[in-house]
Design an enzyme around this catalytic site. Structure first.
Site, PDB file in Angstrom:
ATOM      1  N   ILE A  42       0.807  -1.223   0.000  1.00 40.22           N
ATOM      2  CA  ILE A  42       0.000   0.000   0.000  1.00 40.22           C
ATOM      3  C   ILE A  42       0.837   1.268   0.000  1.00 40.22           C
ATOM      4  O   ILE A  42       0.286   2.369  -0.070  1.00 40.22           O
ATOM      5  CB  ILE A  42      -0.969   0.034   1.201  1.00 40.22           C
ATOM      6  N   GLY A  43       2.161   1.149   0.065  1.00 40.62           N
ATOM      7  CA  GLY A  43       2.990   2.349   0.045  1.00 40.62           C
ATOM      8  C   GLY A  43       4.456   2.016   0.142  1.00 40.62           C
ATOM      9  O   GLY A  43       4.847   0.884   0.447  1.00 40.62           O
ATOM     10  N   GLY A  45       8.307   4.134   1.232  1.00 39.12           N
ATOM     11  CA  GLY A  45       9.059   5.318   1.604  1.00 39.12           C
ATOM     12  C   GLY A  45      10.508   5.179   1.204  1.00 39.12           C
ATOM     13  O   GLY A  45      10.869   4.338   0.373  1.00 39.12           O
ATOM     14  N   GLY A  46      11.353   6.011   1.813  1.00 39.73           N
ATOM     15  CA  GLY A  46      12.756   6.013   1.450  1.00 39.73           C
ATOM     16  C   GLY A  46      13.466   4.713   1.752  1.00 39.73           C
ATOM     17  O   GLY A  46      14.312   4.257   0.982  1.00 39.73           O
ATOM     18  N   GLY A  48      11.588   1.936   3.576  1.00 43.12           N
ATOM     19  CA  GLY A  48      10.651   0.891   3.954  1.00 43.12           C
ATOM     20  C   GLY A  48       9.512   0.728   2.976  1.00 43.12           C
ATOM     21  O   GLY A  48       9.145   1.657   2.251  1.00 43.12           O
ATOM     22  N   VAL A  50       5.448  -0.563   2.837  1.00 47.26           N
ATOM     23  CA  VAL A  50       4.310  -0.727   3.727  1.00 47.26           C
ATOM     24  C   VAL A  50       3.284  -1.658   3.079  1.00 47.26           C
ATOM     25  O   VAL A  50       2.927  -1.481   1.906  1.00 47.26           O
ATOM     26  CB  VAL A  50       3.651   0.626   4.068  1.00 47.26           C
ATOM     27  N   LYS A  65       5.263  -2.134   8.152  1.00 48.80           N
ATOM     28  CA  LYS A  65       6.339  -1.427   7.459  1.00 48.80           C
ATOM     29  C   LYS A  65       7.601  -2.262   7.568  1.00 48.80           C
ATOM     30  O   LYS A  65       8.120  -2.488   8.659  1.00 48.80           O
ATOM     31  CB  LYS A  65       6.554  -0.039   8.076  1.00 48.80           C
ATOM     32  N   ASP A 159      11.012  15.711  10.728  1.00 47.26           N
ATOM     33  CA  ASP A 159      10.610  15.543   9.329  1.00 47.26           C
ATOM     34  C   ASP A 159       9.109  15.783   9.183  1.00 47.26           C
ATOM     35  O   ASP A 159       8.430  15.072   8.464  1.00 47.26           O
ATOM     36  CB  ASP A 159      10.981  14.139   8.835  1.00 47.26           C
TER      37      ASP A 159
END
Length: 673
Positions: A42-43, A45-46, A48, A50, A65, A159
């Site tokens: 579902i996603g 990041g830099g 990880g 998810v 994650k 962040d």
């Protein structure tokens, strides 16, 4: 477990195939991680990935994650991930995404969290534009609650940005991603001393300079988030200098008043945002409680529920899914394009503000009328009287075309020409580029840095072009053509950044020079013919049709001949010939090598038309309106990848337009005030 892609079996202590990077699956076709079964990605990041997962014993849906396989060998990423798991476990607050569990086995490192349904604040702003006061207060209060808990546990987020704030379908805001968080007691940090970490668009001056951070660091980022919510813009944006220009502005340039972009913002809220954006940490509010008290004085707000969307039936989770599944949407573009266009976006400029092309084109670009020998002689004689481009024009363009060129190198070339030097300094010291209270620049290199290389290129190249218009032609006619070219050039360059189909240099030069044929018409034709063309356009006739009927040729014909006379790049000749194709011709008739650039510049035109629909200019071509071919919209998605539903992109273009208008005070006196 087995790789579904390459078919290789691996031990249970890994879940990603070392060969192709795909998830490994058990005999039941699913990936199992202890008591968790991974359902879908579902996603990402830099560091990880998810997944939506299910806790099998309880059937609870969760988010997992997992440290991505390419990060296994990076010790800094490993430490960052472990620190996020450790810090997140200490933070319990309704406005912080719930920590559930940690899973570590072999090379698998995972953080288990609650599964949220909704979208992040970045996507929400992109969809809605500037948010109403109540929503701003409610979201900000939720973030302040989360930061209060974090700071009470001696944790600085570091962040904070809209993509790390999640808006749920049931009306709650939650803070996410503590991957860069730092403790204030034991200085738990993976970065070296003085190293800059964070997202530069939301980064405080002390972060950029590598200085000591504090709760004031998070408050500065919150100020930028609030600025974005109230205006759909960022307080510091690039004018061509990239991230280093933005970081320099974060450190040195005072933040603009958000009321300059949205007068509906209460004065007290604008004052609070500017207080949060003070450059020196000690001048900002002392803590989250002080900010919360000032917010309470503004009144209560409520987050919208799914039913509150007035212009579509999309939910928060629908917005989130649309972002996560963009590739699937690109393959099913017909469904995407049929959705209602959001106002104040490029999608609206394309499908609402510009008319749909007629089924029968008024001017067949594929088979244009043949010019008579008399017309060709007339044009050739006129163009031969136009001075060639000076050598400094080609020298400056060669500098811009080199990716490693610098403002200092360009300044050396400019300083050989006293007139050009004076022009650059004059433009730099106008209200468009000179910050309030700043001293006027007398150094060309500093002036170029302040303007940004993109803006400098369009200003310099247009000013070097010989002035060959006859005295009887209004200077405003010529100035309007250069204003139009400069805006289209900057718009096209901005949009080109979203993909790799057209490089910025080509976008700039195409945008700047696409209408040079109109200069030839002004130079060549008598006033009564210009008046006839203007009257026909104002009555609704297409510009190319009007030009052909009155003059016997179009500005496309004239532009191609002038490009040859000026020895401009061959790619520009082809661009000039095809640049009106998106108005009427089906994309199947466009040559593949020009599809992306002509559509890029066409979109820049439609955006400018949307911004200037009430423009009162009375020049020959001021009432020209471009139509659009519905089938061409797919090119905006692929290969251009233009975020046409992003309200922030649209607002950023509006800001650039206002700045460029300030450079033409004779045309737009109100913009120079």
């Amino acid at each position: 477990m087995k790789c579904a892609s390459c078919g290789t079996w691996f031990p249970d202590n890994i879940i990603f195939c070392p060969t192709c990077g795909e998830l490994l699956v058990d005999n039941d076709g699913k990936t199992h991680m202890g008591d968790y079964s991974l359902e879908e990605k579902i996603g990402q990041g830099g560091i990880g990935v998810v997944f939506h997962a299910v806790h099998v014993p309880t059937s609870r849906d969760v988010a997992v994650k997992i440290l991505s396989p390419e990060s296994f060998s990076d010790e800094a990423n490993m430490q960052r991930f472990r620190r996020e798991m450790r810090l997140h476990a200490t933070l319990v607050d309704p406005n912080i995404i719930e920590f559930i569990d940690i899973y570590e086995k072999g090379e698998v490192h995972a953080l288990v969290m609650e599964l949220l349904s909704g979208c992040n604040l970045k996507d929400y702003i992109n969809h809605r534009g500037a948010l109403p006061l109540g929503e701003v207060i409610n979201i900000t209060t939720a973030v302040l609650n989360a930061l209060t808990t974090a700071h009470a546990n001696d944790v600085i987020h570091r962040d904070l940005k809209p993509s790390n704030i999640f808006i749920t379908d049931d009306g709650h805001a939650k803070l996410m991603d503590f991957g860069l968080a730092k403790t204030m007691i034991n200085k738990d940090d993976i970065t070296n001393s003085g190293m800059t970490v964070g997202t530069y668009l939301y980064m405080s001056p002390e972060q950029i300079l590598g200085k000591e951070i504090s709760v004031a660091t998070d408050l500065y980022a919150l100020g930028i988030v609030m600025f974005r919510m109230t205006t759909a813009l960022l307080p510091f944006m690039s004018t061509g200098g990239g991230e280093f220009e933005i970081m320099e502005k974060q450190v040195r340039k005072p933040a603009p008043n958000p009321r300059d972009f949205n007068p509906e913002i209460p004065e007290a809220l604008a004052t609070l945002i500017l207080h949060l954006l003070e450059k020196e940490p000690e001048k900002r509010p002392k803590n989250t409680l002080e900010v919360m008290a000032r917010l309470e004085a503004l009144g209560d707000g409520t987050l919208p529920r799914a039913a509150d969307f007035s212009d579509s039936d999309i939910t928060f989770s629908g917005l989130n899914s649309s972002v996560l599944m963009m590739e699937a949407k690109l393959q099913n573009e017909d469904d995407e394009h049929s959705q209602t266009a959001t106002h104040n976006t490029l999608k609206s400029a394309f499908s609402v503000d510009s008319p749909l092309a007629p089924e029968v084109p008024p001017f067949d670009m594929r088979h244009p009328p043949t010019l008579t020998s008399e017309t060709l002689t007339h044009l050739k004689t006129a163009i031969e009287s136009i001075p060639p481009l000076p050598e400094v024009w080609h020298e400056v363009q060669r500098i811009f075309e080199r990716p490693d060129s610098s403002a200092h190198e360009l300044a050396k070339a400019i300083e050989h020409d006293a007139v050009l030097t004076a022009h650059v300094l004059k433009m730099c010291n106008t209200a468009a580029y000179l910050p309030a209270g700043a001293k006027k620049s007398t150094d060309v290199a500093i002036a170029l840095t302040r303007m940004g290389m993109d803006s400098a290129q369009t200003l310099i190249l247009s000013s070097i072009v010989p002035n060959f218009s006859p005295k009887q032609v209004s200077s405003q006619e010529v100035r309007h053509i250069w204003f139009h070219g400069q805006v289209i050039a900057e718009f096209a360059a901005m949009l080109a950044e979203h993909g790799n189909a057209v490089d910025r240099q080509s976008a700039l030069i195409f945008g700047l020079l696409h209408d040079i044929g109109k200069l030839v018409i002004l130079h060549t034709e008598r006033q009564y013919k210009l008046d006839d063309v203007k009257q026909r356009i104002e009555s609704g006739e297409d510009a190319l049709v009007a030009e052909m009927e009155v003059l016997g040729y179009t500005h496309i014909d004239a532009g191609m001949m002038l490009a040859l006379h000026w020895k401009l790049p061959r790619k520009l000749h082809r661009f000039i010939y095809y640049h009106h194709f998106p108005c009427w011709q089906d994309p199947q008739s466009w040559p593949p090598d020009v599809q992306a650039p002509i559509m890029l510049v066409h979109m820049a035109h439609l955006a400018l038309s949307a911004f200037q629909h009430a423009d009162k200019s009375t020049t020959v071509w001021s009432k020209t309106h471009r139509s659009h071919v519905k089938a061409s919209e797919s090119i905006l998605y692929k290969p251009l990848h233009i975020p046409i539903s992003d309200a922030a992109v649209y607002s950023n273009m509006r800001v650039h337009l206002k700045r460029t208008q300030a450079l033409f005070p004779d045309l737009y006196p109100e913009a120079a005030d």
